[in-house]
Design a protein around this motif. Sequence first.
Motif, PDB file in Angstrom:
ATOM      1  N   MET A 189       0.848  -1.189   0.000  1.00 50.05           N
ATOM      2  CA  MET A 189       0.000   0.000   0.000  1.00 50.05           C
ATOM      3  C   MET A 189       0.893   1.251   0.000  1.00 50.05           C
ATOM      4  SD  MET A 189      -2.993   1.121   2.709  1.00 50.05           S
ATOM      5  CE  MET A 189      -3.542  -0.567   2.828  1.00 50.05           C
ATOM      6  N   THR A 190       0.532   2.253  -0.788  1.00 50.30           N
ATOM      7  CA  THR A 190       1.320   3.482  -0.886  1.00 50.30           C
ATOM      8  C   THR A 190       0.489   4.676  -0.434  1.00 50.30           C
ATOM      9  OG1 THR A 190       0.629   3.779  -3.191  1.00 50.30           O
ATOM     10  CG2 THR A 190       2.678   2.562  -2.797  1.00 50.30           C
ATOM     11  N   ASP A 191       1.181   5.804  -0.235  1.00 56.65           N
ATOM     12  CA  ASP A 191       0.480   7.037   0.108  1.00 56.65           C
ATOM     13  C   ASP A 191      -0.484   7.409  -1.016  1.00 56.65           C
ATOM     14  OD1 ASP A 191       2.185   7.442   2.425  1.00 56.65           O
ATOM     15  OD2 ASP A 191       3.747   8.044   1.012  1.00 56.65           O
ATOM     16  N   ALA A 192      -1.606   7.987  -0.652  1.00 58.36           N
ATOM     17  CA  ALA A 192      -2.594   8.369  -1.661  1.00 58.36           C
ATOM     18  C   ALA A 192      -3.319   9.633  -1.225  1.00 58.36           C
ATOM     19  CB  ALA A 192      -3.601   7.238  -1.889  1.00 58.36           C
ATOM     20  N   LEU A 193      -3.240  10.653  -2.060  1.00 55.93           N
ATOM     21  CA  LEU A 193      -4.020  11.865  -1.869  1.00 55.93           C
ATOM     22  C   LEU A 193      -5.010  11.979  -3.013  1.00 55.93           C
ATOM     23  CD1 LEU A 193      -1.183  14.383  -0.870  1.00 55.93           C
ATOM     24  CD2 LEU A 193      -2.706  13.117   0.651  1.00 55.93           C
ATOM     25  N   ARG A 194      -6.193  12.481  -2.709  1.00 57.46           N
ATOM     26  CA  ARG A 194      -7.214  12.654  -3.736  1.00 57.46           C
ATOM     27  C   ARG A 194      -7.706  14.089  -3.714  1.00 57.46           C
ATOM     28  NH1 ARG A 194     -13.119   9.890  -3.505  1.00 57.46           N
ATOM     29  NH2 ARG A 194     -13.269  11.469  -1.865  1.00 57.46           N
ATOM     30  N   HIS A 195      -7.777  14.686  -4.905  1.00 54.74           N
ATOM     31  CA  HIS A 195      -8.192  16.082  -4.972  1.00 54.74           C
ATOM     32  C   HIS A 195      -9.682  16.214  -4.725  1.00 54.74           C
ATOM     33  CE1 HIS A 195      -9.087  19.964  -7.295  1.00 54.74           C
ATOM     34  NE2 HIS A 195      -8.493  20.290  -6.162  1.00 54.74           N
ATOM     35  N   ASP A 196     -10.014  17.130  -3.818  1.00 55.51           N
ATOM     36  CA  ASP A 196     -11.411  17.455  -3.515  1.00 55.51           C
ATOM     37  C   ASP A 196     -11.444  18.943  -3.170  1.00 55.51           C
ATOM     38  OD1 ASP A 196     -13.928  17.896  -2.520  1.00 55.51           O
ATOM     39  OD2 ASP A 196     -13.937  16.175  -1.153  1.00 55.51           O
ATOM     40  N   PRO A 197     -12.058  19.785  -4.010  1.00 60.39           N
ATOM     41  CA  PRO A 197     -12.075  21.229  -3.756  1.00 60.39           C
ATOM     42  C   PRO A 197     -12.720  21.627  -2.436  1.00 60.39           C
ATOM     43  CG  PRO A 197     -12.732  20.752  -6.013  1.00 60.39           C
ATOM     44  CD  PRO A 197     -12.698  19.445  -5.294  1.00 60.39           C
ATOM     45  N   SER A 198     -13.544  20.733  -1.858  1.00 57.51           N
ATOM     46  CA  SER A 198     -14.185  21.046  -0.583  1.00 57.51           C
ATOM     47  C   SER A 198     -13.402  20.510   0.615  1.00 57.51           C
ATOM     48  CB  SER A 198     -15.603  20.460  -0.555  1.00 57.51           C
ATOM     49  OG  SER A 198     -15.573  19.041  -0.612  1.00 57.51           O
ATOM     50  N   ALA A 199     -12.303  19.809   0.368  1.00 58.30           N
ATOM     51  CA  ALA A 199     -11.496  19.210   1.434  1.00 58.30           C
ATOM     52  C   ALA A 199     -10.540  20.250   2.029  1.00 58.30           C
ATOM     53  CB  ALA A 199     -10.735  18.013   0.886  1.00 58.30           C
ATOM     54  N   PRO A 200      -9.878  19.923   3.132  1.00 54.52           N
ATOM     55  CA  PRO A 200      -8.941  20.862   3.754  1.00 54.52           C
ATOM     56  C   PRO A 200      -7.682  21.075   2.927  1.00 54.52           C
ATOM     57  CG  PRO A 200      -9.637  19.144   5.305  1.00 54.52           C
ATOM     58  CD  PRO A 200     -10.072  18.709   3.957  1.00 54.52           C
ATOM     59  N   VAL A 201      -6.992  22.164   3.203  1.00 53.94           N
ATOM     60  CA  VAL A 201      -5.634  22.374   2.717  1.00 53.94           C
ATOM     61  C   VAL A 201      -4.711  21.553   3.629  1.00 53.94           C
ATOM     62  CG1 VAL A 201      -3.750  24.037   2.448  1.00 53.94           C
ATOM     63  CG2 VAL A 201      -6.093  24.661   1.787  1.00 53.94           C
ATOM     64  N   LEU A 202      -3.946  20.670   3.041  1.00 59.05           N
ATOM     65  CA  LEU A 202      -3.029  19.811   3.789  1.00 59.05           C
ATOM     66  C   LEU A 202      -1.681  20.515   3.917  1.00 59.05           C
ATOM     67  CD1 LEU A 202      -1.920  17.156   4.988  1.00 59.05           C
ATOM     68  CD2 LEU A 202      -1.693  16.293   2.649  1.00 59.05           C
ATOM     69  N   ILE A 203      -1.216  20.692   5.147  1.00 57.94           N
ATOM     70  CA  ILE A 203       0.093  21.283   5.397  1.00 57.94           C
ATOM     71  C   ILE A 203       0.952  20.219   6.054  1.00 57.94           C
ATOM     72  CG2 ILE A 203       1.382  23.165   6.470  1.00 57.94           C
ATOM     73  CD1 ILE A 203      -1.233  24.745   6.632  1.00 57.94           C
ATOM     74  N   THR A 204       1.916  19.693   5.318  1.00 57.93           N
ATOM     75  CA  THR A 204       2.832  18.717   5.897  1.00 57.93           C
ATOM     76  C   THR A 204       3.921  19.481   6.654  1.00 57.93           C
ATOM     77  OG1 THR A 204       4.101  18.659   3.835  1.00 57.93           O
ATOM     78  CG2 THR A 204       2.384  17.001   4.119  1.00 57.93           C
ATOM     79  N   GLY A 205       4.270  18.954   7.840  1.00 54.14           N
ATOM     80  CA  GLY A 205       5.132  19.741   8.726  1.00 54.14           C
ATOM     81  C   GLY A 205       4.359  20.937   9.260  1.00 54.14           C
ATOM     82  N   GLY A 206       3.059  20.738   9.415  1.00 54.41           N
ATOM     83  CA  GLY A 206       2.152  21.852   9.668  1.00 54.41           C
ATOM     84  C   GLY A 206       2.213  22.466  11.039  1.00 54.41           C
ATOM     85  N   TYR A 207       2.950  21.851  11.981  1.00 56.17           N
ATOM     86  CA  TYR A 207       3.053  22.479  13.299  1.00 56.17           C
ATOM     87  C   TYR A 207       4.501  22.726  13.677  1.00 56.17           C
ATOM     88  CZ  TYR A 207       2.717  17.390  14.062  1.00 56.17           C
ATOM     89  OH  TYR A 207       2.832  16.035  13.962  1.00 56.17           O
ATOM     90  N   GLY A 208       5.383  22.761  12.666  1.00 55.63           N
ATOM     91  CA  GLY A 208       6.748  23.216  12.876  1.00 55.63           C
ATOM     92  C   GLY A 208       6.790  24.738  12.891  1.00 55.63           C
ATOM     93  N   THR A 209       7.989  25.291  12.955  1.00 54.02           N
ATOM     94  CA  THR A 209       8.144  26.741  13.059  1.00 54.02           C
ATOM     95  C   THR A 209       7.482  27.458  11.893  1.00 54.02           C
ATOM     96  OG1 THR A 209      10.227  26.468  14.259  1.00 54.02           O
ATOM     97  CG2 THR A 209       9.824  28.615  13.243  1.00 54.02           C
ATOM     98  N   VAL A 210       7.771  27.038  10.674  1.00 51.41           N
ATOM     99  CA  VAL A 210       7.190  27.679   9.496  1.00 51.41           C
ATOM    100  C   VAL A 210       5.775  27.171   9.251  1.00 51.41           C
ATOM    101  CG1 VAL A 210       7.409  27.989   6.998  1.00 51.41           C
ATOM    102  CG2 VAL A 210       9.447  28.097   8.454  1.00 51.41           C
ATOM    103  N   GLY A 211       5.559  25.866   9.409  1.00 50.10           N
ATOM    104  CA  GLY A 211       4.234  25.303   9.166  1.00 50.10           C
ATOM    105  C   GLY A 211       3.159  25.945  10.013  1.00 50.10           C
TER     106      GLY A 211
END
Length: 360
Positions: free
Chosen positions: A1-23
Motif C-alpha cells: 500500500m502506498t500514500d494516496a491523496l485525492r483532490h477534492d475542492p471542498s477538502a482541507p488544505v493539507l500542510i505537511t510539517g504543519g506544526y513546525g516553526t514555518v508550518g
Amino acid sequence: MTDALRHDPSAPVLITGGYGTVGAEIARMVAPGAPILLTGRTPERGRALAAETGAEVRAWDLGAAAPFRADARAVVNAVNDPEDRVLRAAVEGGVPYVDITRWTARMQRAVTVATLLGPTAPVLLSSAWMGGVSSLVAASLAADLGGAEQVEIAVRWDMADRSGADSVEFMDRLGVGFEVVDGGRRRIAGPLTEARTVVIGGAPVRVARIDTPEQFTLPLTLATSTAATRIGFSSPAATRALLALRGTGFFHWAGGERWAPARRALLHSPGEGGTAQLRIDVSHGGRSRTATVTDARGQGHLTAVGAFLGLHRVLGTDGAAPPQGVVFPEQHPDPVAAAARLADHGVRVELDRAGTGAAA
C-alpha cells in the motif's frame, strides 16, 4: 500500500510539517479562509495549534513505512521530503502542490519526478530563499527593467530569530560545491566564498555564497546571465567564525550525518524572534533596480508568507489563472502585483530605482 491523496475542492488544505516553526505560521494564515489538515511525525505536538486554528491533525511520518491517505484541496509541503512521498502522492492525486523545503539538487530531482508523472494540477517548487520571496521580488524588478541580465541576492540572517531544524539544513551543503551561472557561463562555486560587504537595511553586512535554488532557476526562467545569492549574519562574529571554519576545511571533513547536529547547532535557535531582511539587485540593459525586503516578524513568518502566496497561486485565487505543470515562483504572469501582496502580511519592500549602494 502506498500514500494516496485525492483532490477534492471542498477538502482541507493539507500542510505537511504543519506544526513546525514555518508550518504553524502558514496554518495561521490559511485558517481564516479554509479548513486545514496538519500532519507530522508527532500529532501531539500539533494539538494546541489545531485547537487555535480549528485544524485537524494526523500523523504522517515520512521516515516510516506506514502509508497515508487523505482528500485535500491543495498541499503545502513545509517539511523535508527526501523520498518525494508528498510530491508523488499530490501529483498522482491531481492535487495542487506547493513545496518550500528543497535545496537545489533535491529541487532538480523534484522537477524530474513531477514531470515524469505528468501532473494534471499545478506543481509550484518554491524553495527559493524565504519560500520564493526572493525570486518573486526579483521578477517584479525584472518586469520594470524589461529583463534581468544580472541578479544579486544578499541575505541577512538574524541570529536572534526563531528557526526550525529544517530552516538551517543549508548548513549541510557548506562542504559541497554547486553550479552557478556567471557571465552566461556555468561553473562550480564554493560555499562561503566570493565574500563581499553589502548594505542591507542601512547597515553593512559581510556576505558569502551559498547554494540556493533561485541560482538554478533564474537563468532558465528570466534568461539571467549572472545569478548569485550570498548570506551574512546579524552577528559579524558569527560571519567571521563561519568563514574561518570554511577555511579550515571543517565543512568538508564534518560533512557526514554524524556531524549534522553540530553543523546545524551553529545557527539553529529557538529564539525570541528577529527581523528577516534581504536585498535583491537586478540589472538589465545598463539600468538597475534594488529592493530591500524586511519582515519584522522574522524569517519563519516571511517564508510562510511566500508559501501562502504560492498556495493562492496554485489555486488560482490571486487574480491570475492557476499555472499548468511544474513552475517556479518567478514565473507569475504579474509578478509586480504578486510582490505587492507582501505588504498585506506586514512585509515591507523598499525600492531604490537608482540602484544606489550596490554590492562591493
